[in-house]
Write a protein that holds these residues in place. Structure first.
Motif, PDB file in Angstrom:
ATOM      1  N   VAL A  55       0.926  -1.283  -0.144  1.00 16.10           N
ATOM      2  CA  VAL A  55       0.037   0.269  -0.095  1.00 16.10           C
ATOM      3  C   VAL A  55       1.101   1.357  -0.060  1.00 16.10           C
ATOM      4  CG1 VAL A  55      -1.592   1.564   1.396  1.00 16.10           C
ATOM      5  CG2 VAL A  55      -2.357  -1.004   0.844  1.00 16.10           C
ATOM      6  N   LYS A  56       1.680   1.000   0.918  1.00 16.02           N
ATOM      7  CA  LYS A  56       2.990   2.220   0.787  1.00 16.02           C
ATOM      8  C   LYS A  56       3.450   2.604  -0.659  1.00 16.02           C
ATOM      9  CE  LYS A  56       3.642   2.545   5.767  1.00 16.02           C
ATOM     10  NZ  LYS A  56       2.389   3.150   5.911  1.00 16.02           N
ATOM     11  N   LYS A  57       3.733   1.354  -1.177  1.00  8.05           N
ATOM     12  CA  LYS A  57       4.647   1.600  -2.513  1.00  8.05           C
ATOM     13  C   LYS A  57       3.773   2.129  -3.632  1.00  8.05           C
ATOM     14  CE  LYS A  57       7.038  -1.033  -5.953  1.00  8.05           C
ATOM     15  NZ  LYS A  57       8.112  -1.846  -6.006  1.00  8.05           N
ATOM     16  N   VAL A  58       2.355   1.856  -3.534  1.00 15.82           N
ATOM     17  CA  VAL A  58       1.297   2.296  -4.649  1.00 15.82           C
ATOM     18  C   VAL A  58       1.143   3.681  -4.103  1.00 15.82           C
ATOM     19  CG1 VAL A  58      -1.067   2.052  -5.122  1.00 15.82           C
ATOM     20  CG2 VAL A  58       0.119   0.018  -4.972  1.00 15.82           C
ATOM     21  N   ALA A  59       1.179   4.103  -2.804  1.00 12.51           N
ATOM     22  CA  ALA A  59       0.881   5.662  -2.380  1.00 12.51           C
ATOM     23  C   ALA A  59       2.129   6.361  -3.082  1.00 12.51           C
ATOM     24  CB  ALA A  59       0.912   5.664  -1.090  1.00 12.51           C
ATOM     25  N   SER A  60       3.327   5.921  -3.007  1.00 11.99           N
ATOM     26  CA  SER A  60       4.508   6.470  -3.512  1.00 11.99           C
ATOM     27  C   SER A  60       4.365   6.593  -5.086  1.00 11.99           C
ATOM     28  CB  SER A  60       5.713   5.583  -3.234  1.00 11.99           C
ATOM     29  OG  SER A  60       6.858   6.256  -3.786  1.00 11.99           O
ATOM     30  N   ALA A  61       3.752   5.685  -5.774  1.00 18.17           N
ATOM     31  CA  ALA A  61       3.502   5.768  -7.019  1.00 18.17           C
ATOM     32  C   ALA A  61       2.378   6.666  -7.714  1.00 18.17           C
ATOM     33  CB  ALA A  61       2.947   4.405  -7.736  1.00 18.17           C
ATOM     34  N   VAL A  62       1.593   6.925  -6.574  1.00 12.00           N
ATOM     35  CA  VAL A  62       0.452   8.056  -6.724  1.00 12.00           C
ATOM     36  C   VAL A  62       1.158   9.365  -6.484  1.00 12.00           C
ATOM     37  CG1 VAL A  62      -1.764   9.121  -5.614  1.00 12.00           C
ATOM     38  CG2 VAL A  62      -1.414   6.592  -6.132  1.00 12.00           C
ATOM     39  N   ASP A  63       2.015   9.478  -5.542  1.00 10.44           N
ATOM     40  CA  ASP A  63       2.627  10.570  -5.328  1.00 10.44           C
ATOM     41  C   ASP A  63       3.524  11.123  -6.558  1.00 10.44           C
ATOM     42  OD1 ASP A  63       1.621  11.061  -2.799  1.00 10.44           O
ATOM     43  OD2 ASP A  63       3.196  10.206  -1.990  1.00 10.44           O
ATOM     44  N   THR A  64       4.175  10.031  -7.110  1.00 11.87           N
ATOM     45  CA  THR A  64       5.093  10.293  -8.270  1.00 11.87           C
ATOM     46  C   THR A  64       4.248  10.838  -9.582  1.00 11.87           C
ATOM     47  OG1 THR A  64       6.742   8.922  -7.528  1.00 11.87           O
ATOM     48  CG2 THR A  64       6.770   9.347  -9.932  1.00 11.87           C
ATOM     49  N   TYR A  65       2.854  10.197  -9.763  1.00 12.17           N
ATOM     50  CA  TYR A  65       2.022  10.406 -10.645  1.00 12.17           C
ATOM     51  C   TYR A  65       1.725  11.641 -10.643  1.00 12.17           C
ATOM     52  CZ  TYR A  65      -2.058   9.813 -13.654  1.00 12.17           C
ATOM     53  OH  TYR A  65      -3.063  10.250 -14.528  1.00 12.17           O
ATOM     54  N   TYR A  66       1.254  12.279  -9.266  1.00 13.15           N
ATOM     55  CA  TYR A  66       0.893  13.523  -9.289  1.00 13.15           C
ATOM     56  C   TYR A  66       2.045  14.719  -9.432  1.00 13.15           C
ATOM     57  CZ  TYR A  66      -0.887  17.817  -6.750  1.00 13.15           C
ATOM     58  OH  TYR A  66      -1.252  19.109  -6.389  1.00 13.15           O
ATOM     59  N   LEU A  67       3.222  14.181  -8.948  1.00 15.09           N
ATOM     60  CA  LEU A  67       4.480  15.364  -9.389  1.00 15.09           C
ATOM     61  C   LEU A  67       4.441  15.489 -10.713  1.00 15.09           C
ATOM     62  CD1 LEU A  67       6.619  14.393  -6.520  1.00 15.09           C
ATOM     63  CD2 LEU A  67       5.701  16.506  -6.677  1.00 15.09           C
ATOM     64  N   GLU A  68       4.348  14.584 -11.565  1.00 14.40           N
ATOM     65  CA  GLU A  68       4.739  14.691 -12.976  1.00 14.40           C
ATOM     66  C   GLU A  68       3.271  15.017 -13.814  1.00 14.40           C
ATOM     67  OE1 GLU A  68       6.211  10.608 -14.255  1.00 14.40           O
ATOM     68  OE2 GLU A  68       7.995  11.001 -13.130  1.00 14.40           O
ATOM     69  N   THR A  69       2.430  14.776 -13.335  1.00 18.86           N
ATOM     70  CA  THR A  69       1.054  15.224 -14.101  1.00 18.86           C
ATOM     71  C   THR A  69       0.200  16.317 -13.794  1.00 18.86           C
ATOM     72  OG1 THR A  69      -0.650  13.891 -12.885  1.00 18.86           O
ATOM     73  CG2 THR A  69       0.738  12.822 -14.864  1.00 18.86           C
ATOM     74  N   GLY A  70       0.611  16.660 -12.279  1.00 17.24           N
ATOM     75  CA  GLY A  70      -0.170  17.689 -11.717  1.00 17.24           C
ATOM     76  C   GLY A  70      -1.519  17.462 -11.387  1.00 17.24           C
TER      77      GLY A  70
END
Length: 143
Positions: A55-70
């Motif tokens: 779950v923490k790994k998926v959350a980290s991927a969500v954060d990265t997605y947000y940083l790259e796409t806005g």
């Protein structure tokens, strides 16, 4: 006289009685049951720990997605395949198998999350339904 002695020895060495065999089978079944309960109990605890880490790994991927796409992904699958509205998507951020919990259920993504959080990544755990108790309780990235 030797024949009587041999017959008596053969009778004494005839083998196990039915009761002795049944007793051994009951003991084997008891030990097997105890081992199985111990193994399955630990397996469930291991699945819970694996889900917490994932779950923490998926959350980290969500954060990265947000940083790259806005913006946050609309659904969990957006971390694997490019959605139509993501101009600066640099994924995939996860593989297909990484968006499923140890019980084979896809993680749930809530945007916005509860209590004013921007998002939540949730594993429904072993019962595969919202809520649950003990090892079947939901697991999220804010725990």
């Amino acid at each position: 006289r030797t024949m009587k002695l041999q017959a008596r020895l053969r009778g004494a060495q005839a083998g196990f009685s039915l009761i002795e065999i049944l007793l051994v089978l009951v003991l084997i079944a008891f030990v097997a049951t105890m081992v199985a309960q111990n193994v399955f109990g630990r397996r469930e605890a291991a699945n819970v720990n694996a889900a917490k880490a994932a779950v923490k790994k998926v959350a980290s991927a969500v954060d990265t997605y947000y940083l790259e796409t806005g913006s946050f992904p609309a659904k969990i699958e957006d971390l694997v395949t490019r959605p139509g509205n993501a101009g600066t998507w640099n994924g995939p951020y996860l593989t297909e198998s990484q968006i499923k919990d140890p019980w084979g259920t896809p993680y749930t993504l809530k945007v916005p999350g509860e209590s004013g959080r921007p998002y939540e990544v949730i594993s429904l755990a072993s019962d595969k339904a919202p809520g649950g108790k003990d090892n079947a309780a939901d697991i999220n990235n804010w725990q």
